[in-house]
Write an enzyme that holds these catalytic residues in place. Structure first.
Site, PDB file in Angstrom:
ATOM      1  CG  ASP A 181      -1.876   1.165   1.273  1.00  0.00           C
ATOM      2  OD1 ASP A 181      -1.608   2.195   0.617  1.00  0.00           O
ATOM      3  OD2 ASP A 181      -2.905   1.060   1.971  1.00  0.00           O
ATOM      4  CB  SER A 210      -1.466  13.425 -15.528  1.00  0.00           C
ATOM      5  OG  SER A 210      -2.534  13.746 -16.399  1.00  0.00           O
ATOM      6  CE1 TYR A 213      -4.920  10.693 -12.113  1.00  0.00           C
ATOM      7  CE2 TYR A 213      -4.886  12.313 -13.886  1.00  0.00           C
ATOM      8  CZ  TYR A 213      -4.451  11.126 -13.347  1.00  0.00           C
ATOM      9  OH  TYR A 213      -3.547  10.351 -14.040  1.00  0.00           O
ATOM     10  CE  LYS A 271      -1.235  11.126 -11.588  1.00  0.00           C
ATOM     11  NZ  LYS A 271      -0.293  10.074 -11.159  1.00  0.00           N
TER      12      LYS A 271
END
Length: 252
Positions: free
Chosen positions: A60, A138, A151, A155
């Site tokens: 994890d 990203s 998100y 990033k």
């Protein structure tokens, strides 16, 4: 000679998608690879597919104890770590109005928090002999995508952490390079889940048949990561490698 001959690499999120493509590319080029993921069944299957040059560790990436255990298992099985790829991540849809604060915290915790821990533990493991850390970011780290507010922010944090980590290594005389890769879409199970039932021909970029496509095969990004992991990129650190087919220049 294979491009990663003699190197030991750890790839997070390696049970499927981009992580498994990276692990396969590394093994093909001579590396011994530690695959980590929370999906033990798929991770172990991928390690068996690669063979003796790989093994799997349940991991994890948001837990410090798991990082310490994964690094220790790597050293015990294969020796000193040379390459770390922080690839594990999650994708949650939601605009600034739709996303809950709980969702925001979860996405930042997994995507950015795991890179913080990865860089911290990776640098500690490699500072005596050097190496390469590659963080998967990203295009959304700089290109606003309102439907994935958390998100994109996560990033962007990965990109900033990459630059500060690279500078830290240089200032402290560590022969460790830290770079980030910024793809647009990658045709992985995570992307497929966000576009259920959509034929890949409508998603994959093709210069002749689908210039509007936003995705690429994971193997294409794996080859970029392979370059950054290898000694071929020994002069590159703190870089943001765009892999977006000029989408930044086109806008959305």
């Amino acid at each position: 000679m294979a491009r990663l001959q003699g190197k030991v690499a750890l790839v997070t999120g390696a049970a499927s998608g981009l992580g498994s493509a990276i692990a396969l590319a590394f093994a093909r080029e001579g590396a011994r690879v530690v695959l980590t993921d929370i999906d033990a069944q798929a991770g172990e299957a991928m390690a068996r597919r690669i063979g003796e040059a790989a093994f799997f560790v349940a991991h994890d990436v948001t837990k410090e104890d798991d990082w310490a255990r994964a690094i220790a298992a790597t050293h015990e099985r294969f020796g000193a770590l040379n390459v770390l790829v922080n690839n594990a991540g999650i994708l949650k849809q939601g605009t600034i109005e739709q996303a809950s604060f709980e969702q925001w915290q979860q996405v930042l915790h997994v995507n950015a928090g795991s890179c913080f821990l990865g860089c911290r533990y990776g640098i500690a493991a490699m500072k005596e002999h050097g190496g390469s850390i590659v963080n998967i970011a990203s295009v959304s780290s700089w290109l606003p995508i309102d439907g994935y507010a958390a998100y994109g922010a996560s990033k962007a944090a990965v990109a900033s952490l990459t630059r500060s980590s690279a500078l830290h290594c240089r200032k402290n005389g560590y022969a460790i390079r830290v770079n980030s890769v910024h793809p647009d879409g990658i045709y992985t199970p995570m992307m497929q889940a966000s576009a259920p039932g959509v034929d890949p021909k409508y998603l994959l970029f093709d210069k002749d048949r689908n210039r509007g496509g936003r995705a690429c095969p994971p193997e294409d990004i794996a080859n970029i990561v392979l370059f950054l992991a290898s000694d071929e990129s020994r002069q590159i650190s703190g870089a943001q490698m765009q892999a977006d087919n000029a989408i930044l220049g086109m806008g959305l």
